[in-house]
Design a protein around this motif. Structure first.
Motif, PDB file in Angstrom:
ATOM      1  N   THR A  66       0.882  -1.297   0.094  1.00 58.72           N
ATOM      2  CA  THR A  66       0.192  -0.005  -0.091  1.00 58.72           C
ATOM      3  C   THR A  66       0.894   1.224  -0.022  1.00 58.72           C
ATOM      4  OG1 THR A  66       0.114   0.254   2.380  1.00 58.72           O
ATOM      5  CG2 THR A  66      -1.882  -1.244   1.457  1.00 58.72           C
ATOM      6  N   PRO A  67       0.433   2.484  -0.148  1.00 60.40           N
ATOM      7  CA  PRO A  67       1.151   3.547  -0.283  1.00 60.40           C
ATOM      8  C   PRO A  67       1.829   3.683   1.086  1.00 60.40           C
ATOM      9  CG  PRO A  67      -0.828   4.116  -1.357  1.00 60.40           C
ATOM     10  CD  PRO A  67      -0.869   2.712  -0.901  1.00 60.40           C
ATOM     11  N   LEU A  68       1.075   3.573   2.248  1.00 59.19           N
ATOM     12  CA  LEU A  68       1.737   3.837   3.548  1.00 59.19           C
ATOM     13  C   LEU A  68       2.749   2.732   3.834  1.00 59.19           C
ATOM     14  CD1 LEU A  68       1.434   5.237   6.149  1.00 59.19           C
ATOM     15  CD2 LEU A  68      -0.095   3.568   6.956  1.00 59.19           C
ATOM     16  N   GLU A  69       2.692   1.387   3.344  1.00 60.96           N
ATOM     17  CA  GLU A  69       3.658   0.534   3.416  1.00 60.96           C
ATOM     18  C   GLU A  69       4.965   0.980   2.528  1.00 60.96           C
ATOM     19  OE1 GLU A  69       0.179  -2.765   4.241  1.00 60.96           O
ATOM     20  OE2 GLU A  69       1.554  -2.728   2.487  1.00 60.96           O
ATOM     21  N   GLN A  70       4.670   1.368   1.690  1.00 59.54           N
ATOM     22  CA  GLN A  70       5.812   1.672   0.425  1.00 59.54           C
ATOM     23  C   GLN A  70       6.421   2.853   1.036  1.00 59.54           C
ATOM     24  OE1 GLN A  70       7.046   0.178  -2.540  1.00 59.54           O
ATOM     25  NE2 GLN A  70       8.810   1.864  -2.085  1.00 59.54           N
ATOM     26  N   ALA A  71       5.571   3.950   1.748  1.00 58.97           N
ATOM     27  CA  ALA A  71       6.458   4.970   2.291  1.00 58.97           C
ATOM     28  C   ALA A  71       7.250   4.273   3.639  1.00 58.97           C
ATOM     29  CB  ALA A  71       5.452   5.911   2.910  1.00 58.97           C
ATOM     30  N   ASP A 194      -5.221   7.234   0.623  1.00 57.51           N
ATOM     31  CA  ASP A 194      -5.001   5.841   1.185  1.00 57.51           C
ATOM     32  C   ASP A 194      -4.000   5.806   2.015  1.00 57.51           C
ATOM     33  OD1 ASP A 194      -7.109   4.888  -0.680  1.00 57.51           O
ATOM     34  OD2 ASP A 194      -5.545   3.900  -2.307  1.00 57.51           O
ATOM     35  N   ALA A 195      -2.906   6.439   1.877  1.00 58.31           N
ATOM     36  CA  ALA A 195      -2.100   6.521   3.200  1.00 58.31           C
ATOM     37  C   ALA A 195      -2.550   6.917   4.345  1.00 58.31           C
ATOM     38  CB  ALA A 195      -0.849   7.273   2.908  1.00 58.31           C
ATOM     39  N   LEU A 196      -3.405   8.026   4.310  1.00 56.96           N
ATOM     40  CA  LEU A 196      -4.121   8.409   5.406  1.00 56.96           C
ATOM     41  C   LEU A 196      -5.193   7.555   5.911  1.00 56.96           C
ATOM     42  CD1 LEU A 196      -4.490  12.173   4.595  1.00 56.96           C
ATOM     43  CD2 LEU A 196      -3.502  11.398   6.508  1.00 56.96           C
ATOM     44  N   GLY A 197      -5.884   6.821   5.065  1.00 56.55           N
ATOM     45  CA  GLY A 197      -6.961   5.978   5.239  1.00 56.55           C
ATOM     46  C   GLY A 197      -6.499   4.694   6.302  1.00 56.55           C
ATOM     47  N   GLN A 198      -5.191   4.233   5.643  1.00 52.87           N
ATOM     48  CA  GLN A 198      -4.891   2.965   6.314  1.00 52.87           C
ATOM     49  C   GLN A 198      -4.636   3.167   7.807  1.00 52.87           C
ATOM     50  OE1 GLN A 198      -1.593   1.210   4.340  1.00 52.87           O
ATOM     51  NE2 GLN A 198      -1.723  -0.709   5.283  1.00 52.87           N
ATOM     52  N   ALA A 199      -4.011   4.455   8.068  1.00 52.22           N
ATOM     53  CA  ALA A 199      -4.039   4.594   9.516  1.00 52.22           C
ATOM     54  C   ALA A 199      -5.076   5.186  10.430  1.00 52.22           C
ATOM     55  CB  ALA A 199      -2.739   5.584   9.762  1.00 52.22           C
ATOM     56  N   ASP A 215      -9.323  -6.898   1.506  1.00 52.73           N
ATOM     57  CA  ASP A 215     -10.079  -6.931   2.715  1.00 52.73           C
ATOM     58  C   ASP A 215      -9.192  -7.442   3.666  1.00 52.73           C
ATOM     59  OD1 ASP A 215     -12.562  -6.176   1.810  1.00 52.73           O
ATOM     60  OD2 ASP A 215     -13.357  -8.030   1.750  1.00 52.73           O
ATOM     61  N   ALA A 216      -8.045  -7.798   3.657  1.00 52.99           N
ATOM     62  CA  ALA A 216      -7.138  -8.419   4.590  1.00 52.99           C
ATOM     63  C   ALA A 216      -5.921  -7.247   4.897  1.00 52.99           C
ATOM     64  CB  ALA A 216      -6.361  -9.809   4.104  1.00 52.99           C
ATOM     65  N   THR A 217      -6.051  -6.302   4.221  1.00 53.21           N
ATOM     66  CA  THR A 217      -5.244  -5.180   4.505  1.00 53.21           C
ATOM     67  C   THR A 217      -5.261  -4.440   5.934  1.00 53.21           C
ATOM     68  OG1 THR A 217      -5.465  -4.240   2.300  1.00 53.21           O
ATOM     69  CG2 THR A 217      -4.298  -2.677   3.735  1.00 53.21           C
ATOM     70  N   ASN A 218      -4.094  -4.390   6.623  1.00 55.92           N
ATOM     71  CA  ASN A 218      -3.921  -3.593   7.970  1.00 55.92           C
ATOM     72  C   ASN A 218      -4.196  -2.509   7.812  1.00 55.92           C
ATOM     73  OD1 ASN A 218      -2.815  -6.385   8.766  1.00 55.92           O
ATOM     74  ND2 ASN A 218      -0.775  -5.640   8.476  1.00 55.92           N
ATOM     75  N   ALA A 237       3.810   0.152   9.775  1.00 55.16           N
ATOM     76  CA  ALA A 237       2.852  -0.504   8.735  1.00 55.16           C
ATOM     77  C   ALA A 237       3.646  -1.538   7.807  1.00 55.16           C
ATOM     78  CB  ALA A 237       2.302   0.401   7.968  1.00 55.16           C
ATOM     79  N   TYR A 238       4.872  -1.119   7.418  1.00 57.83           N
ATOM     80  CA  TYR A 238       5.743  -1.859   6.506  1.00 57.83           C
ATOM     81  C   TYR A 238       6.216  -3.022   7.287  1.00 57.83           C
ATOM     82  CZ  TYR A 238      10.008  -3.116   4.003  1.00 57.83           C
ATOM     83  OH  TYR A 238      10.955  -3.837   3.576  1.00 57.83           O
TER      84      TYR A 238
END
Length: 258
Positions: A66-71, A194-199, A215-218, A237-238
């Motif tokens: 995800t964008p957050l994990e890649q960051a 999406d980076a904001l949404g994941q957190a 749906d399995a995304t943290n 997240a990474y």
């Protein structure tokens, strides 16, 4: 007798020295020798790439960072974490017993650059995802010796106060697509959101993350705070997805101890 045994080696080195000396006196001969040696070495490195399709396993369930994990991965690289932590479990029994199923090539197909490594000042991280809680990861990163007294890892408490740069995420994902990572136009366009949404669970942004990455995304407040998105959120997240992009290793390898 010892001198007799050494005679063939002495003749070889004498011949080699004479040949090398003659080559050095003729620049074109030396250049041709260099090109020949480089060509042989290049073919040895390049030839295996022609069989890459048969080498990399197929993993239909493989998902993208995800964008957050890649960051978080970018922060991991920026802070030099790869210098002390490898991300490749070898097929040796003691490594499998300690870390889990050995690493497969397919698990790194979207890694640019790959972080296999060979230096282990700290443990291998290939399967560290969900091994510890988010709170443990945050506390360990902020003050490693508070949890592991013998640790030599630097402190990264400053990541809690560093706001994550999300504006550059669409361009980062677009750049990764140019080297083969199959991000869609929608994933690139919504990278910052999406980076904001994941957190931020229980928000419309979080729904978008599930829709685009599964749906399995943290999805949770990784650093324990909901007031802003920090670099600590991204790094945790990474770490929590490492080893979780596909379950192929667990399905194709016997359990530890068997």
């Amino acid at each position: 007798m010892f001198k007799t045994l050494l005679k063939p080696f002495a003749r070889f080195f004498e011949f080699h020295a004479r040949t090398h000396y003659r080559a050095e006196r003729h620049s074109m001969t030396l250049a041709a020798g260099i090109i020949l040696a480089a060509g042989v070495g290049g073919m040895v490195e390049i030839a295996p790439l022609f069989t890459i399709d048969g080498t990399v396993e197929a993993a239909p369930d493989m998902r993208l960072y995800t964008p957050l994990e890649q960051a978080g991965r970018d922060i991991f690289i920026r802070e030099g974490c790869y210098a002390c932590h490898s991300q490749m479990i070898r097929t040796l029994r003691d490594e499998v017993d300690r870390y889990g199923p050995y690493s497969l090539a397919v698990e790194s197909q979207y890694d640019h650059p790959m972080l296999w490594g060979s230096k282990r000042t700290g443990p291998d991280l290939a399967r560290v995802g969900e091994k510890y809680s988010d709170d443990w990861q945050v506390r360990h990163l902020a003050d490693p010796r508070a949890l592991v007294p013998q640790s030599v890892m630097p402190q990264y408490a400053f990541l809690l106060d560093a706001t994550l740069d999300t504006a550059s995420l669409p361009d980062r994902l677009a750049a990764l697509r140019t080297v083969g990572v199959p991000y869609t136009d929608a994933q690139i366009a919504n990278a910052a959101s999406d980076a904001l949404g994941q957190a931020l669970p229980d928000t419309d942004r979080a729904d978008g993350v599930f829709a685009r990455y599964g749906d399995a995304t943290n999805v949770r407040a990784f650093d324990g705070r909901r007031d802003r998105l920090s670099e600590m959120d991204a790094l945790v997240a990474y770490l929590q997805i490492l080893g979780g992009l596909t379950d192929l290793p667990a399905r194709t390898q016997p359990p530890r101890g068997q």
